[in-house]
Structures are given as C-alpha cells and as structure tokens.
Motif scaffolding. Sequence first.
Motif, PDB file in Angstrom:
ATOM      1  N   MET A 196     108.644 -10.215 -85.063  1.00  0.00           N
ATOM      2  CA  MET A 196     110.018 -10.644 -85.285  1.00  0.00           C
ATOM      3  C   MET A 196     110.156 -12.157 -85.157  1.00  0.00           C
ATOM      4  N   PHE A 197     109.439 -12.726 -84.197  1.00  0.00           N
ATOM      5  CA  PHE A 197     109.485 -14.169 -83.977  1.00  0.00           C
ATOM      6  C   PHE A 197     109.011 -14.894 -85.242  1.00  0.00           C
ATOM      7  N   GLU A 198     107.893 -14.428 -85.795  1.00  0.00           N
ATOM      8  CA  GLU A 198     107.356 -15.070 -87.002  1.00  0.00           C
ATOM      9  C   GLU A 198     108.301 -14.874 -88.169  1.00  0.00           C
ATOM     10  N   PHE A 199     108.858 -13.672 -88.257  1.00  0.00           N
ATOM     11  CA  PHE A 199     109.755 -13.387 -89.385  1.00  0.00           C
ATOM     12  C   PHE A 199     110.973 -14.324 -89.343  1.00  0.00           C
ATOM     13  N   ILE A 200     111.520 -14.502 -88.128  1.00  0.00           N
ATOM     14  CA  ILE A 200     112.696 -15.376 -87.988  1.00  0.00           C
ATOM     15  C   ILE A 200     112.305 -16.824 -88.290  1.00  0.00           C
ATOM     16  N   LEU A 201     111.156 -17.262 -87.763  1.00  0.00           N
ATOM     17  CA  LEU A 201     110.725 -18.645 -88.005  1.00  0.00           C
ATOM     18  C   LEU A 201     110.492 -18.901 -89.491  1.00  0.00           C
ATOM     19  N   ALA A 202     109.783 -17.968 -90.150  1.00  0.00           N
ATOM     20  CA  ALA A 202     109.477 -18.146 -91.578  1.00  0.00           C
ATOM     21  C   ALA A 202     110.776 -18.124 -92.393  1.00  0.00           C
ATOM     22  N   SER A 203     111.698 -17.232 -92.022  1.00  0.00           N
ATOM     23  CA  SER A 203     112.972 -17.164 -92.755  1.00  0.00           C
ATOM     24  C   SER A 203     113.761 -18.447 -92.547  1.00  0.00           C
ATOM     25  N   CYS A 204     113.708 -18.991 -91.303  1.00  0.00           N
ATOM     26  CA  CYS A 204     114.426 -20.246 -91.045  1.00  0.00           C
ATOM     27  C   CYS A 204     113.816 -21.374 -91.872  1.00  0.00           C
ATOM     28  N   GLY A 205     112.489 -21.341 -92.039  1.00  0.00           N
ATOM     29  CA  GLY A 205     111.819 -22.361 -92.847  1.00  0.00           C
ATOM     30  C   GLY A 205     112.310 -22.344 -94.275  1.00  0.00           C
ATOM     31  N   SER A 206     112.338 -21.152 -94.876  1.00  0.00           N
ATOM     32  CA  SER A 206     112.773 -21.093 -96.283  1.00  0.00           C
ATOM     33  C   SER A 206     114.265 -21.401 -96.383  1.00  0.00           C
ATOM     34  N   LEU A 207     115.005 -20.997 -95.364  1.00  0.00           N
ATOM     35  CA  LEU A 207     116.451 -21.274 -95.344  1.00  0.00           C
ATOM     36  C   LEU A 207     116.708 -22.787 -95.270  1.00  0.00           C
ATOM     37  N   PHE A 208     115.866 -23.464 -94.497  1.00  0.00           N
ATOM     38  CA  PHE A 208     115.997 -24.917 -94.353  1.00  0.00           C
ATOM     39  C   PHE A 208     115.764 -25.598 -95.709  1.00  0.00           C
ATOM     40  N   VAL A 209     114.709 -25.189 -96.408  1.00  0.00           N
ATOM     41  CA  VAL A 209     114.422 -25.773 -97.725  1.00  0.00           C
ATOM     42  C   VAL A 209     115.588 -25.492 -98.672  1.00  0.00           C
ATOM     43  N   GLN A 210     116.074 -24.249 -98.632  1.00  0.00           N
ATOM     44  CA  GLN A 210     117.175 -23.866 -99.516  1.00  0.00           C
ATOM     45  C   GLN A 210     118.412 -24.736 -99.270  1.00  0.00           C
ATOM     46  N   ILE A 211     118.747 -24.936 -97.991  1.00  0.00           N
ATOM     47  CA  ILE A 211     119.972 -25.687 -97.677  1.00  0.00           C
ATOM     48  C   ILE A 211     119.816 -27.163 -98.035  1.00  0.00           C
ATOM     49  N   CYS A 212     118.640 -27.737 -97.743  1.00  0.00           N
ATOM     50  CA  CYS A 212     118.429 -29.152 -98.075  1.00  0.00           C
ATOM     51  C   CYS A 212     118.587 -29.379 -99.569  1.00  0.00           C
ATOM     52  N   LEU A 213     117.896 -28.540-100.359  1.00  0.00           N
ATOM     53  CA  LEU A 213     117.977 -28.704-101.815  1.00  0.00           C
ATOM     54  C   LEU A 213     119.406 -28.519-102.300  1.00  0.00           C
ATOM     55  N   MET A 214     120.062 -27.492-101.739  1.00  0.00           N
ATOM     56  CA  MET A 214     121.410 -27.193-102.191  1.00  0.00           C
ATOM     57  C   MET A 214     122.375 -28.333-101.856  1.00  0.00           C
ATOM     58  N   MET A 215     122.211 -28.906-100.663  1.00  0.00           N
ATOM     59  CA  MET A 215     123.131 -29.981-100.272  1.00  0.00           C
ATOM     60  C   MET A 215     122.937 -31.214-101.149  1.00  0.00           C
ATOM     61  N   ILE A 216     121.667 -31.521-101.433  1.00  0.00           N
ATOM     62  CA  ILE A 216     121.410 -32.673-102.316  1.00  0.00           C
ATOM     63  C   ILE A 216     122.066 -32.410-103.669  1.00  0.00           C
ATOM     64  N   PHE A 217     121.911 -31.178-104.144  1.00  0.00           N
ATOM     65  CA  PHE A 217     122.438 -30.833-105.474  1.00  0.00           C
ATOM     66  C   PHE A 217     123.970 -30.899-105.489  1.00  0.00           C
ATOM     67  N   ILE A 218     124.621 -30.283-104.494  1.00  0.00           N
ATOM     68  CA  ILE A 218     126.088 -30.207-104.599  1.00  0.00           C
ATOM     69  C   ILE A 218     126.774 -31.538-104.281  1.00  0.00           C
ATOM     70  N   PHE A 219     126.202 -32.293-103.344  1.00  0.00           N
ATOM     71  CA  PHE A 219     126.893 -33.531-102.994  1.00  0.00           C
ATOM     72  C   PHE A 219     126.488 -34.702-103.894  1.00  0.00           C
ATOM     73  N   ASN A 220     125.225 -34.704-104.353  1.00  0.00           N
ATOM     74  CA  ASN A 220     124.800 -35.842-105.175  1.00  0.00           C
ATOM     75  C   ASN A 220     124.949 -35.591-106.667  1.00  0.00           C
ATOM     76  N   VAL A 221     124.695 -34.337-107.081  1.00  0.00           N
ATOM     77  CA  VAL A 221     124.769 -34.060-108.528  1.00  0.00           C
ATOM     78  C   VAL A 221     126.151 -33.534-108.901  1.00  0.00           C
ATOM     79  N   LEU A 222     126.610 -32.502-108.206  1.00  0.00           N
ATOM     80  CA  LEU A 222     127.911 -31.920-108.563  1.00  0.00           C
ATOM     81  C   LEU A 222     129.080 -32.717-108.000  1.00  0.00           C
TER      82      LEU A 222
END
Length: 718
Positions: free
Chosen positions: A564-590
């Motif tokens: 469970m620890f690994e699953f949460i850590l790995a999910s947080c990792g992909s979530l972090f990438v998702q949010i960073c990309l999304m924020m750059i896209f919505i605030f800088n592009v949109l």
Amino acid sequence: MSSLFAIDRHFRSRKKSTTNLITKSLSFLIRSAKTMAAIKTDSISFGFQKNNIQALNNVSINVPNGKIYSLLGPSGCGKTTLLRIIIGCLRPNSGTVQVLGHCQPGSQLNHQIGYMPQELGLNPFLPIRETFYYYARVNHVKSMEYIQKRMENYLDILGLKDCERRVSQLSMGQKRLLSLGVSLIGKPRLLLLDEPTVGIDSMIRQQIWNHLRHLCRTEGTSVLITTHYIDEAKESDIVSFLRDGRLLAEGSPNSLMKKIQCQTLEEVFFRLCIAETIQNDDDDDQQKFSENKQEQALDKIQDDNVDQENSIYPCSKQLINWDHLYALFCRDYFFFTHNFHFFLFYLLLPMASLFLVKLLLNGGIQSIPVAIHNAEHHQQQNDGYHLSELFIEQFNTSAVAITIFKNESEAENSIKLGQNLMVISFRVNFSRSFVDRYIKHNFGNNNSRDSSSIHLYFDHTDIPSILIINNHLLISLQKTIEKYCSIHGLNSMLFSVPIQEKEIIYGSHDITKTSSLNFIFPSILIQTLFMINLAKSSFELMYLGDYGCMNRDLIQGVRPFELMFEFILASCGSLFVQICLMMIFIFNVLKFPLANDFLNPFWIITSTSIQGMATGILLAILISNKVTVMFFSCGLIITMGFTSGAFWPIETWSSFWQQFAIFHPWTMPLKSLSSAMFRGHYYQNHDILNGQLVSLIHCLILILATIIIFHYKNRRFQ
Ligand SMILES: Nc1ncnc2c1ncn2[C@@H]1O[C@H](COP(=O)(O)OP(=O)(O)OP(=O)(O)O)[C@@H](O)[C@H]1O
C-alpha cells in the motif's frame, strides 16, 4: 491421461463392494516420510462459512525435505484449500501447520517459498522479461547476471521464446509455464505448485518434471504439487490422495501399489474410494484416525528436532523491506514504460476537459434568448428618437439573442413555448409618456403611467440567466437615459438612481464578460482531478486484485503495508506530474486567472487530488465488485459536488447547513482556491489557511484509513 475426477465420478455411480483387505491396508498407507519435513500439517480441518462447505477434514500430510510430493484428487476435493492454508492465506479451523519449521506461515517465511497459484496471478500488461525481473527482486535475487541466466534457462525449458511479449499476448498454456517459471526464479527452498501442468503439452510436461527432479537433487528443493492427473504423479517420491476433504492415503507410488495390490495408481485411488465409502458406512473412521494419530505422534518426536534446525532461517522484522519496495517500483516503472499510452491518457484527460471548458466559456455569457415587443416602432416621433429604440440599441449585445415580436401576446407565448426567458414590451407612446412623466413631471392618469413603463414577462426557472439579464437591462436603461439626455442637452443626474458604484474590488465590472464565469473554474478543477485520480487508483487496485497479482505478491512475502505504501507513493508521483503539467497548461496556455503565484493553487489541487486517490483505494479495498465500485464512485462524486458549494455558493444556503460546510472535504478548499486564483490571497488570509488545513486533514485521514484497513484485511500475511 487418466483423470482422478473421471475415476471418482465412475466410482460414485457404483455401489460399494466389501473388501476387507483394502480397509486394513489403509492404516499402513497414511504415514509420514521418516525424513525432515518441509511441510507438516496435523489434523487440519477447514470449512467455508459462506456456503457451509467443509473443504478439509482432519488432513495430516508430511512433505519431506528435498522430495517431490504429489497431492492427488478430483476437482473440488480441497487441494487448493490445503495449499492456501500452507501458504498462510487461510487459517485452519483446527489443526496445526508447520512450514520449513515455522508454525505460522506468512510473509516472514514466504520468500523461501515459490508458489504457483492456479489463477496465475501475473500482471497481463508486463512483458515476460519484466515479470521474471519483478519476481526475482521480490525474492531478494539481485544479481542481474544470475536472473538473466536463470530466466534464459527457464525460457528454454518452458519453450517460451520471445521474452518481449506481454503476458496478455500468451496462450493459457504459455501463461501457466511463465507462472511456473517465475515461481522458480527465486531459488526457493519449497515449491508449492497448484496444478502446474494443466493445458501443457506432454513433451514440455516431461521437461518440467525432469527439472523439478533436478532441483530436488541438486538444490534440495522440496516440491508439493497438486494435480488430478495420475500418470505424472508416478514420477514423484510421495503421493497422497484427497477425496471430499479427507486424506485417503499417503506414501511412495510403489509402496501404495504394493500395499493395495494394484498395478496402477488409478486403481489404487479407485480401491481407496471403495474402502473409504465402506468405512464411512460402517462408521469405522475412528479407528483409522487413531492409527494415524499413533504414527503422527511418532513423527512429531522427529520433527521437533527438525523445527530447531530450520528456525535458523532469519525472518526480516523491519517495517519496509527495500527489495520489495524496489521490486514494486520497478513493476510500476515497467508498466509505465510498456503502457505509456495509459499514462498519457491520465495526464491529458484533465487538460482536455479544462480546454473544453475554456472553449465553451471563452466568450462570456452569450445569447440569452429575450423577446422584444415594441408597439411604438412604427409611430411617428417629433424629435426623431424613440426611447424604446435607443434602449434596444444599448441592450442588444452578445449577451442576449433578441427576437422581435409584433404582438405582445405572441411574445408572452414564446416564454410558454420555452423559446425565450424574458419579454420586454414597449406600449404605444412609450417615449412621449416617459418624457411627460419623468421630464415634464406630468404624472397623468393610469393609462399614461402604464404606457410610460417597460413591461416585463419572465421565466424564473433559470435564475442565473434571469439575474444576468436583469442586471444587463438596468445598465442598458441607465445608458439609454444618459444618451437621451446628451441628445437633448439635459442633465442625466436628474434620472440617476441614488446609488454609486465606488469600486469593484475583485472581479470585473461587466458580469456578462468572460471573467464572470471564472468562479466555476475552481470547482471544475477540483472535481475533475478528484474524479480522475479516484478512477485511476480504484481501477488499478481492482485490476491487480482481479488478476490475482496482489494475492501472489502478498503470498510471495510482500507485506500489505509495503504494497500500500508503494502504491500510494507511485500514485502520488504520477499525480504530481499530472498536476504540474496541467497547471502549466491552464495558467500559461489557457490563461486561467491567477492573481498570485502557483504555490497556493498547487497545494490545494494536489491535496484534493490525493483525496480522490485515497478514496479510490478505499472503495477498491472495501468493495470487491467492480460494477458496485463504479456506481458508488459516480454517486459519491455527484453528491459531493452538490453538497460542497461547487454548483451553488454556500452563502445562499441556510445558516444551519452552512455550519456543516467546514467538514466537507471540498467546500473550504474550493473557497481557498478561488481566493488564491481571483483575489490573490496568501497564507495569512484565513480563507486560504482554512482550505489548506481542511484539505490536508482529509488527506491524512483517508491515507491512514487506507493503510490501516488494507493492513487489517490482509493481516494474515503479516
Ligand atoms: N472461496 C470459497 N468460498 C466458498 N467455497 C469455496 C471457496 N473456495 C473453494 N470452495 C469450496 O471448497 C471445496 C474445495 O475447493 P478447492 O478449490 O480446494 O478444490 P480443488 O481440489 O483445488 O479443486 P480443483 O482441482 O478444481 O482446483 C469446493 O467444494 C469448493 O466449492
């Protein structure tokens, strides 16, 4: 190939025929090997409470070290149940189990065991090579050279050529071969193979048996195989027969055939079935088991010495085993690299939805349907200006879609037909009556009062649109009068309402412009990310569970906490990438509004996404059915949306309900996010701080709950 199931069925169709010889010989047959025991079960009984099935009844087996032991029996006789008890998945109702000298099977011991479950338990999205690497690492094998050599060896034996192929692209037989291969990769002391040869051709089957014998001879591996094919069991050192959860006999194939005076093992089983039925009928079991007990007591004396000897194998007690964690991360990495399109979809989905939102709302509020009836349109006006026309000129912006009606009742009817939300009607002589009333202060009779007013009809079912048109109407009227005054050299202050708009502190002056719709961005952001992360984590966990991968990991020694620890850590990792990309896209592009830096919105969006992820995990742990999880998730997200103030501001609720809003996982974070985006507030502002705190507390509670519940549900693997 002979099948025990066929014999059993055949036998059941026949009536008993008494054979005293067989009954007597049974007492000889149930005996343990007089060597060290890799597995020893003592009078194990187990029943499934759900369907009230007694799967095992006083079963005592003894698997000697370095030998091949075949557990034979027809379908449903309890072979898998016995294996699951040995591996620690199930706890027997009575009786004891000793595996490699330990009384409690579980994760501390299971890395010394190679287990091949019947349901495979392989990740279908991983290629063959990565599947081998993963199980090698789980079993603490670190040398890549060794893994490579051993893998090639097994691929050779098992006839699997292309190790780049994914598990899902293999035939059922090939999957079984791979499953067998990975159970061997960790150099286990004990191999538990649940029907490893089903669906495998005879040549490869022979190679597998040769290899198993080689392992026993050279590495001292002990093997317990379950099968319902008798002929391959002849190759084992010891066989035992199970029927309806009872052990009929145990011994070497030759000794069994000799004792029962049969030529083949099929015949042995057949006669044992007859004998067992007679015993049952004569209620003679008592004697059989008492004889067993004497032999087992004898074995116990020998095995007590064995226990001490075997307990030298160390049991890792640390909370996290880095090999397991590394293996789990590697598996996620392999999955990610071989299924990049899944990850891409996960990354792009929120961006695509927010792009769509921006596209739809880009022009602000547009084309609200309004009907206008102007009865003075064709009337002659002395100074050439109809006030009504001046008004329509001001009112006609992109915010409204105007339809002109010649008849007031037709215009009114258009509301009933759902074509318009409002009717604005000017009577004959509107301009003249208006001037008389407001400029010449000639208030006249009821008729002139009526004709000097603008007549409105509403459809009040669409409140947001009506509020916007009303506001637009008042502003247009003000502008019309100002224009009329400037044409006629009058002071417009004469007609102004005694209200002064001093300053718009936050937001824009014109509520029909794009920025007026910005207030929905925070709720769309939070809902989208919560939903996507909930879906991702719940489906990922459910598919791991569905394919039996999670059970196999746990059986192989990975602890529930590590998993469970690994699953949460790995999910947080992909979530972090998702949010960073999304924020750059919505605030800088949109160009979504952002009044200050990224940090505040980032924390709030991240914590609500983690809430979504943890909720998904909780649902997948608590509910076993995929469809129920799906329906429950949809219901949960909709209800949370309604009750959070995401659709309608909580300031409009009754004060009673507003008190509870603080406990909602989204309400305060939503306020916090809009303050950060539109008002430029920082941490010192209590709305930002409250939102961050509420979100963080919910995150921690959910993550703790997932770890504790998962740990509790799988505590048998501890
Ligand atoms: N999870 C379960 N819940 C309820 N009953 C179960 C469960 N698993 C097995 N059983 C029942 O327990 C009995 C023994 O099942 P088990 O799977 O051990 O048989 P088996 O000998 O391994 O059969 P097969 O050779 O077909 O795999 C069967 O009657 C089966 O229906």
